[in-house]
Design a protein around this motif. Structure first.
Motif, short mmCIF file in Angstrom:
data_model
loop_
_atom_site.label_atom_id
_atom_site.label_comp_id
_atom_site.label_asym_id
_atom_site.label_seq_id
_atom_site.Cartn_x
_atom_site.Cartn_y
_atom_site.Cartn_z
N ALA A 3 11.65 -85.29 23.56
CA ALA A 3 12.01 -84.63 22.31
C ALA A 3 10.85 -84.88 21.34
N PHE A 4 10.66 -83.98 20.38
CA PHE A 4 9.47 -84.12 19.53
C PHE A 4 9.53 -85.36 18.65
N LYS A 5 10.70 -85.96 18.53
CA LYS A 5 10.81 -87.15 17.68
C LYS A 5 10.02 -88.34 18.22
N ASP A 6 9.57 -88.23 19.49
CA ASP A 6 8.76 -89.31 20.06
C ASP A 6 7.53 -89.64 19.22
N SER B 237 14.79 -76.00 12.54
CA SER B 237 14.94 -77.03 11.51
C SER B 237 16.36 -77.54 11.35
N GLY B 238 16.46 -78.86 11.13
CA GLY B 238 17.75 -79.51 10.89
C GLY B 238 17.67 -80.28 9.59
N ASN B 239 16.94 -81.39 9.62
CA ASN B 239 16.71 -82.15 8.39
C ASN B 239 15.44 -81.72 7.67
N PHE B 240 14.72 -80.76 8.21
CA PHE B 240 13.53 -80.15 7.60
C PHE B 240 12.34 -81.10 7.44
N GLY B 241 12.32 -82.17 8.24
CA GLY B 241 11.18 -83.09 8.18
C GLY B 241 9.94 -82.50 8.84
N ASN B 242 10.13 -81.90 10.01
CA ASN B 242 9.03 -81.33 10.76
C ASN B 242 8.35 -80.22 9.96
N ILE B 243 9.12 -79.27 9.48
CA ILE B 243 8.50 -78.14 8.76
C ILE B 243 7.85 -78.62 7.46
N ASN C 221 22.35 -78.67 18.90
CA ASN C 221 23.07 -79.67 18.10
C ASN C 221 22.19 -80.66 17.33
N ALA C 222 20.90 -80.74 17.69
CA ALA C 222 20.04 -81.63 16.92
C ALA C 222 19.75 -81.04 15.53
N MET C 223 20.20 -79.80 15.32
CA MET C 223 19.98 -79.17 14.01
C MET C 223 21.30 -78.94 13.28
N PRO D 93 17.72 -74.36 23.59
CA PRO D 93 18.35 -73.66 22.46
C PRO D 93 17.60 -73.83 21.13
N HIS D 94 16.98 -74.99 20.90
CA HIS D 94 16.27 -75.19 19.63
C HIS D 94 15.03 -74.31 19.55
N GLY D 95 14.26 -74.32 20.63
CA GLY D 95 13.07 -73.46 20.68
C GLY D 95 13.46 -71.99 20.54
N GLU E 262 8.54 -75.76 20.23
CA GLU E 262 9.55 -76.07 21.24
C GLU E 262 9.80 -77.57 21.11
N THR E 263 10.96 -77.94 20.53
CA THR E 263 11.17 -79.32 20.09
C THR E 263 11.85 -80.22 21.13
N ALA E 264 12.41 -79.63 22.19
CA ALA E 264 13.02 -80.47 23.24
C ALA E 264 12.84 -79.80 24.59
C1 LIG Z 1 15.59 -83.43 15.26
C2 LIG Z 1 15.42 -82.16 16.00
C3 LIG Z 1 15.17 -80.93 15.33
C4 LIG Z 1 15.15 -80.82 13.82
O1 LIG Z 1 14.03 -81.38 13.24
P1 LIG Z 1 14.00 -81.68 11.66
O2 LIG Z 1 12.68 -82.33 11.41
O3 LIG Z 1 15.17 -82.58 11.39
O4 LIG Z 1 14.14 -80.36 10.98
C5 LIG Z 1 14.95 -79.79 16.08
N1 LIG Z 1 15.01 -79.83 17.44
C6 LIG Z 1 15.26 -80.98 18.11
C7 LIG Z 1 15.32 -80.92 19.58
C8 LIG Z 1 15.46 -82.17 17.43
O5 LIG Z 1 15.71 -83.29 18.12
#
Ligand SMILES: *Cc1c(COP(=O)(O)O)cnc(C)c1O
Length: 431
Positions: A105-108, A248-254, A300-302, A354-356, A379-381
């Motif tokens: 996941a991109f949070k790495d 975007s979920g918490n909008f940190g990445n963007i 669901n991560a968003m 689904p996020h991508g 593509e975040t996951a």
């Molecule tokens: C956390 C997450 C997001 C949302 O990222 P934000 O920086 O919170 O907007 C999108 N996709 C995946 C897979 C995530 O884990």
């Protein structure tokens, strides 16, 4: 460079203080007081630089004296020890894959960077460990746990809701060992979150140096700028305008991408693509920011009803009209998301998670406004993390990547807890 609190009632902090505090004493988010645009020559020759060199140049002014240069270079190199491939989907659409790290996941990236910074800050305090306490609904816990694995002087305690994370996610949380402990909580994610918050306020736990590792932390937020520079360095040769669509979920990445633009990276426009949790798209339409409870979706991560980093995006612009020149936000249903997954697969044989796919939709809907641009959706996951949805929607079998295979056969280890007293007891007796 110093950080101020966006609540404006706390003293300024340097990078070390902002990272260790997480949130300012007045409960505001830390935000860079000022920053200097990057050297033009660097941006002109960026395609000749390695990703480690790019990342170092980008992050340096945000860290300044808190970490010496050579140490920072090492931290950046360790953070980025995997690839960020850019894949062409059709003539003017690309996807930047951010999921090749240890938990896919991109949070790495943010988690690895933050872990190494904290490890450095704690280097001389051998008898005084930092305890990172996180509640997770799935992805964050895995990325944080893995990011901190083996980092000296730091112990990680993760709380996750029993029976409410996927099988793969549970394996990722509970099989690491070393300095990572997973606590399986009889309850929901909200219960886990509430216990963590209570622990941070508990005077009797002060001596245990508890800290948080959520996306509010500047050391997790800022390294996300790197992605936009990496994509630019590859696409520069096309000599076209660049538009990013960010799931975007918490909008940190963007928000990190928008900061990259403020540093001089030539990005034409940003699209925040959300699922039906549409607080920000509604705000742009009505001018009214109305936080709400989150609704469950297949991305669901968003599922976030009150995106914590949106206030940082607003801080980058003087007015909402200014913001709208660079930024739009669009919301999509699960049905649209599944259809997009199918369309992408048909067009190019590419399997999007689904996020991508939500990111793809944002660009699809906007691209006529940008006829001379190329769009990049992030593509975040990895699709394997949403195995059931992806296999069912596309009628395909996904190959299990090695990062996942490695954990699947390992034995789960966790400590079961029922309430706050048991958490406290655990923390106090694990000195
Ligand atoms: C956390 C997450 C997001 C949302 O990222 P934000 O920086 O919170 O907007 C999108 N996709 C995946 C897979 C995530 O884990």
């Amino acid at each position: 460079m110093k950080y101020l609190s966006l609540n404006h009632k706390a003293p300024k902090a340097n990078f070390e203080e902002a990272t260790v505090n997480g949130i300012a004493p007045d409960k505001g988010l830390y935000f860079p007081e000022s920053f200097v645009p990057l050297d033009k020559l660097m941006l002109e020759t960026i395609d000749l630089m390695t990703k480690e060199q790019i990342a170092y140049e980008v992050i340096r002014q945000f860290v300044t004296d808190s970490i010496p240069k050579e140490e920072l270079r090492k931290i950046v190199a360790e953070t980025l020890n995997f690839d960020f491939p850019l894949i062409q989907i059709n003539e003017n659409t690309y996807t930047l894959e951010l999921f090749h790290g240890p938990t896919m996941a991109f949070k790495d990236v943010g988690a690895r960077f933050m872990a190494r910074c904290l490890g450095y800050f704690n280097r001389n305090k051998k008898n005084q460990k930092i305890r990172v306490l996180v509640a997770t609904s799935g992805d964050t816990g895995g990325a944080v746990a893995h990011g901190f694995l083996g980092v000296e002087g730091v112990e990680v305690v993760i709380l996750y809701p029993s029976g409410k994370v996927s099988t793969i996610q549970e394996k990722q949380l509970t099989t690491l060992g070393k300095n990572i402990t997973a606590l399986k909580v009889d309850g929901t994610f909200d219960d886990c979150q509430a216990m963590v918050k209570k622990a941070f306020l508990d005077e009797e736990l002060k001596e245990f140096n508890l800290t948080s590792a959520n996306s509010i932390n500047v050391a997790r937020w800022l390294p996300q700028m790197f992605y936009y520079f990496f994509a630019y360095s590859e696409l520069k040769k096309l000599k076209k305008k660049l538009v990013f669509s960010v799931p975007s979920g918490n909008f940190g990445n963007i928000c990190a991408g928008m900061l990259a633009k403020k540093l001089g990276l030539p990005i034409e426009f940003f699209i925040a693509s959300t699922n039906i949790n549409d607080t920000v798209p509604q705000f742009l339409k009505t001018g009214n920011y109305q936080a709400k409870a989150s609704s469950a979706t297949i991305s669901n991560a968003m599922d976030v009803g009150d995106p914590s980093n949106f206030i940082r995006i607003q801080a980058l612009y003087n007015t909402t009209e200014d913001l709208k020149n660079d930024f739009s936000a669009l919301s999509f249903t699960d049905k649209e998301t599944k259809k997009a997954m199918k369309d992408i697969y048909k067009q190019s044989n590419y399997i999007a998670d689904p996020h991508g796919a939500v990111g793809y939709l944002g660009w699809q809907k906007s691209k006529d406004q940008f006829p001379d641009a190329v769009g990049v959706f992030l593509e975040t996951a990895h699709p394997v993390k949403f195995l059931d949805t992806v296999e069912e929607t596309l009628e395909v079998k996904i190959q299990i990547p090695k990062q996942i295979k490695e954990v699947i056969n390992k034995e789960k280890k966790s400590v079961q807890i029922k309430n706050y007293e048991q958490l406290k007891d655990f923390l106090q007796n694990k000195k």
